[in-house]
Scaffold this active site. Structure first.
Site, mmCIF file in Angstrom:
data_model
loop_
_atom_site.group_PDB
_atom_site.id
_atom_site.type_symbol
_atom_site.label_atom_id
_atom_site.label_comp_id
_atom_site.label_asym_id
_atom_site.label_seq_id
_atom_site.Cartn_x
_atom_site.Cartn_y
_atom_site.Cartn_z
ATOM 1 C CB CYS A 1 35.438 37.611 30.778
ATOM 2 S SG CYS A 1 34.782 38.396 29.363
HETATM 3 N N1 SAJ Z 1 33.671 42.320 40.563
HETATM 4 C C1 SAJ Z 1 33.688 42.242 41.952
HETATM 5 N N2 SAJ Z 1 34.671 42.895 42.630
HETATM 6 C C2 SAJ Z 1 35.648 43.621 41.981
HETATM 7 C C3 SAJ Z 1 35.619 43.675 40.559
HETATM 8 C C4 SAJ Z 1 34.623 43.024 39.875
HETATM 9 O O1 SAJ Z 1 32.825 41.605 42.552
HETATM 10 O O2 SAJ Z 1 36.500 44.202 42.649
HETATM 11 C C5 SAJ Z 1 32.634 41.599 39.822
HETATM 12 C C6 SAJ Z 1 31.807 42.511 38.945
HETATM 13 O O3 SAJ Z 1 30.710 43.034 39.672
HETATM 14 C C7 SAJ Z 1 31.346 41.554 37.850
HETATM 15 C C8 SAJ Z 1 32.491 40.583 37.736
HETATM 16 O O4 SAJ Z 1 33.275 40.713 38.932
HETATM 17 O O5 SAJ Z 1 30.187 40.863 38.230
HETATM 18 C C9 SAJ Z 1 33.370 40.856 36.528
HETATM 19 O O6 SAJ Z 1 33.661 42.255 36.505
HETATM 20 P P1 SAJ Z 1 34.939 42.749 35.641
HETATM 21 O O7 SAJ Z 1 34.860 44.204 35.432
HETATM 22 O O8 SAJ Z 1 36.176 42.235 36.271
HETATM 23 O O9 SAJ Z 1 34.775 41.912 34.301
HETATM 24 P P2 SAJ Z 1 34.110 42.197 32.873
HETATM 25 O O10 SAJ Z 1 33.781 40.851 32.387
HETATM 26 O O11 SAJ Z 1 33.075 43.219 32.830
HETATM 27 O O12 SAJ Z 1 35.307 42.804 32.039
HETATM 28 C C10 SAJ Z 1 36.509 42.179 32.175
HETATM 29 C C11 SAJ Z 1 37.529 43.279 31.995
HETATM 30 N N3 SAJ Z 1 37.454 44.093 33.213
HETATM 31 C C12 SAJ Z 1 38.443 44.718 33.809
HETATM 32 O O13 SAJ Z 1 39.589 44.504 33.535
HETATM 33 C C13 SAJ Z 1 38.075 45.746 34.823
HETATM 34 C C14 SAJ Z 1 38.750 42.583 31.705
HETATM 35 O O14 SAJ Z 1 39.024 41.728 32.786
HETATM 36 C C15 SAJ Z 1 38.638 41.856 30.395
HETATM 37 O O15 SAJ Z 1 39.152 42.703 29.367
HETATM 38 C C16 SAJ Z 1 37.227 41.510 30.009
HETATM 39 O O16 SAJ Z 1 36.569 41.161 31.185
HETATM 40 C C17 SAJ Z 1 37.241 40.344 29.046
HETATM 41 O O17 SAJ Z 1 36.530 40.462 28.064
HETATM 42 O O18 SAJ Z 1 37.964 39.392 29.298
#
Ligand code: SAJ
Length: 436
Positions: A273
Site C-alpha cells: 500500500c
Molecule cells: N514504516 C516506516 N516508518 C514508520 C511507519 C512505517 O518506515 O514510521 C514503514 C514500515 O516498516 C513498512 C512501510 O512503512 O515497510 C508501511 O508500513 P505501514 O504500517 O504504514 O503500512 P501497511 O501497508 O502495513 O499498512 C497500512 C496501514 N498501516 C497503518 O495505518 C499503521 C494503513 O496505512 C492502511 O490501512 C493499510 O496500509 C492499507 O491497506 O492501505
C-alpha cells in the site's frame, strides 16, 4: 430494490460474495459469515480455495479455527466458480491494485473482477469496490463494465466504494472494529451500503457523498504516511551528517501532546500500500496537469533508503578496515515490517540484492520468513539463530524489528550491529551497535 435489499440485510438473508480472498477479502468474508450471512468467497487462485476448504489460513491475522468455525456453520463457501455470482446480492471486490513496470496504476484485477461479475450479476444487487485506487475508478472504470451486459446502475444494481483499512499485524484494530468510510452512486445505494456494513462490522460507519471522495480519502491516508516517513528518513540522513541522534529527537518531539505524530526512519517502504498507492494519485493528477511534488519528493527519499543503508554499511565496515567484498553480513528481518511474514516490496530484499552485487557473503534470518522469491530466484534464510552463528558474521544488520528476537543475546554475540529500526533501544551495552 432498496427496501428489498434493506430487509434482506436486516434479516441477514442477503447472500454475500467477496471477490478476492487476500489479507482484505478473507477477514471481511469471515466477519460476514460470523454474523450469519451466507458468504461465498470467490478467488481465481485455486490453491487459496483448497487451503480454505481445509480450514488452513494463509493470512497472518486469520486463524485456522476462524475458518473452521464458519465452514462448520455452513455460512462460508470458498470457490473459484464465479457463476455463483448469479445467486448473490451483495458483492464486495477486494482485489489487488499494483503498479506496472512504469509505476503506472495496474487496474487489470478490478477490470477482470468487474467482467466476471457483469457476466453473472443478477438484478437487485449491490457491488462495492474496496481496493485502494485513484479517484474516479468506481464511476469511470467499474460502472461501465458492470453495465456492459445491459443492466443500468441505480436501476438494476447499486454501486459504491468503501476503502479497505487493514493494518497487518495490528492486534488492536481489526476489520471488525476499524471505522469504515462508505459511499454510493446515488442516495439509495449509499443507504443500502451503509446498512450492510453496519450489520457486518462493529465500528463507526462514516458516509461520504460520492465514491470519488471515498477513493481520495483512502489515498490521503496512505500518502500522509508515505510523506511523513519520507520526511523522517530525510531528517535521519541530515542528523547523521550533523552527528545528532534522530531517535532521541523523535522521542523528544513525541512529548508534544498535540499536533505531532511520530514516524520512524527505516530501510524504506514495504508492503502493498504505502509505497504504491500514492502513485495512483500522482498518475490521476496528471490528467489535471497537476504535479504532485510532495509525493514525488517523498518517493525519491524513501526509494533511496536501501542505497543509503548500503552506503552506511560500507562506511561502517571501512572504519573496521573491512570491505563489502570480503565481509560476511547477516540481515535480521526480511518482512516489510515487524511481527508479520509479508515481504512484498520489502526494502530488505533490495538491500540483499545490493550486497550480493558487491559480492558480499550475505545471509538473512527472519523468524516469519524462511525463504522468499525475487526475480525468479528463491532465497533461503537461516533456520535458527544462535550465538555461534552470530559470531561468524562481520556485521549484523537489523532490517526488521520483530518482537520475538532476543536483542540482548544478539548484542552480546554479534561483532558489530547496524540497527536500522532502533530495535536494540532496550539493550544496555551499545558499544558494538550503530544506529541508522
Ligand atoms: N514504516 C516506516 N516508518 C514508520 C511507519 C512505517 O518506515 O514510521 C514503514 C514500515 O516498516 C513498512 C512501510 O512503512 O515497510 C508501511 O508500513 P505501514 O504500517 O504504514 O503500512 P501497511 O501497508 O502495513 O499498512 C497500512 C496501514 N498501516 C497503518 O495505518 C499503521 C494503513 O496505512 C492502511 O490501512 C493499510 O496500509 C492499507 O491497506 O492501505
Amino acid at each position: 430494490m432498496k427496501q428489498d435489499l434493506l430487509k434482506k440485510i436486516e434479516l441477514k438473508t442477503a447472500k454475500i460474495g467477496i471477490i478476492g480472498l487476500g489479507y482484505v477479502g478473507l477477514p471481511l468474508a469471515i466477519e460476514c459469515a460470523k454474523k450469519g450471512f451466507h458468504t461465498v468467497g470467490l478467488d481465481v487462485n485455486n490453491e487459496k480455495i483448497q487451503s480454505l476448504l481445509t480450514a488452513t489460513s494463509y493470512v497472518d491475522d486469520v486463524k485456522d479455527q476462524e475458518i473452521e468455525a464458519i465452514l462448520e456453520k455452513n455460512t462460508f463457501v470458498p470457490s473459484t466458480d464465479f457463476s455463483m455470482v448469479k445467486d448473490l446480492e451483495i458483492l464486495i471486490i477486494c482485489v489487488p491494485t499494483p503498479l506496472d513496470n512504469h509505476y503506472q496504476p495496474n487496474v487489470k484485477y478490478i477490470q477482470h473482477a468487474g467482467n466476471l461479475i457483469a457476466e453473472f450479476l443478477s438484478k437487485n444487487s449491490v457491488v462495492v469496490l474496496e481496493s485502494t485506487t485513484y479517484p474516479g475508478t468506481t464511476r469511470e472504470l467499474l460502472k461501465p463494465i458492470l453495465e456492459s451486459t445491459g443492466k443500468i446502475c441505480e436501476q438494476d444494481f447499486y454501486l459504491g466504494f468503501s476503502p479497505e483499512r487493514v493494518d497487518p499485524g495490528n492486534k488492536l484494530y481489526t476489520t471488525k472494529n476499524t471505522p469504515k468510510v462508505v459511499s454510493g452512486i446515488g442516495a439509495d445505494a449509499l443507504e443500502v451500503i451503509e446498512s450492510f456494513y453496519k450489520e457486518v462490522l462493529e465500528s463507526e460507519i462514516h458516509k461520504v457523498s460520492t465514491p470519488e471522495i471515498a477513493e481520495m480519502e483512502k489515498l490521503l491516508e496512505n500518502t500522509y504516511r508515505n510523506i511523513n516517513i519520507g520526511l523522517i528518513n530525510e531528517l535521519t540522513i541530515l542528523c547523521e551528517k550533523m552527528k545528532i541522534n534522530v531517535w532521541e529527537v523523535i522521542e523528544a518531539a513525541k512529548t508534544k501532546p498535540y499536533g505531532f505524530q511520530a514516524f520512524y526512519p527505516g530501510p524504506g517502504l514495504g508492503g502493498h500500500c504505502i509505497p504504491l498507492d500514492p502513485y495512483y494519485l500522482s498518475w490521476k493528477a496528471k490528467e489535471q496537469g497537476f504535479h504532485t511534488s510532495m509525493i514525488e519528493s517523498s518517493m525519491l527519499v524513501n526509494n533511496n533508503m536501501a542505497n543509503y543503508i548500503v552506503s552506511r554499511i560500507t562506511k561502517l565496515l571501512n572504519k573496521r578496515k573491512k570491505s563489502l567484498h570480503d565481509s560476511k553480513i547477516l540481515l535480521l528481518g526480511m518482512a516489510y515490517k515487524k511481527d508479520i511474514s509479508d515481504y512484498r516490496e520489502s526494502p530488505a530484499i533490495d538491500i540483499m540484492l545490493h550486497l550480493k552485487t558487491e559480492f558480499s557473503k550475505v545471509d538473512f534470518y527472519d523468524p516469519y520468513v524462511q525463504s522468499y522469491k525475487h526475480q525468479e530466484k528463491c532465497y533461503q534464510g537461516l533456520t535458527t539463530l544462535d550465538k555461534e552463528q552470530l559470531a561468524q558474521y562481520d556485521l549484523v544488520v537489523i532490517t526488521t524489528d520483530h518482537s520475538v528476537l532476543d536483542y540482548s543475546m544478539i548484542q552480546k554475540n554479534a561483532k558489530v550491529i547496524f540497527d536500522t529500526r532502533n530495535a536494540t533501544k532496550d539493550v544496555e551495552d551499545k558499544n558494538n551497535i550503530e544506529l541508522l
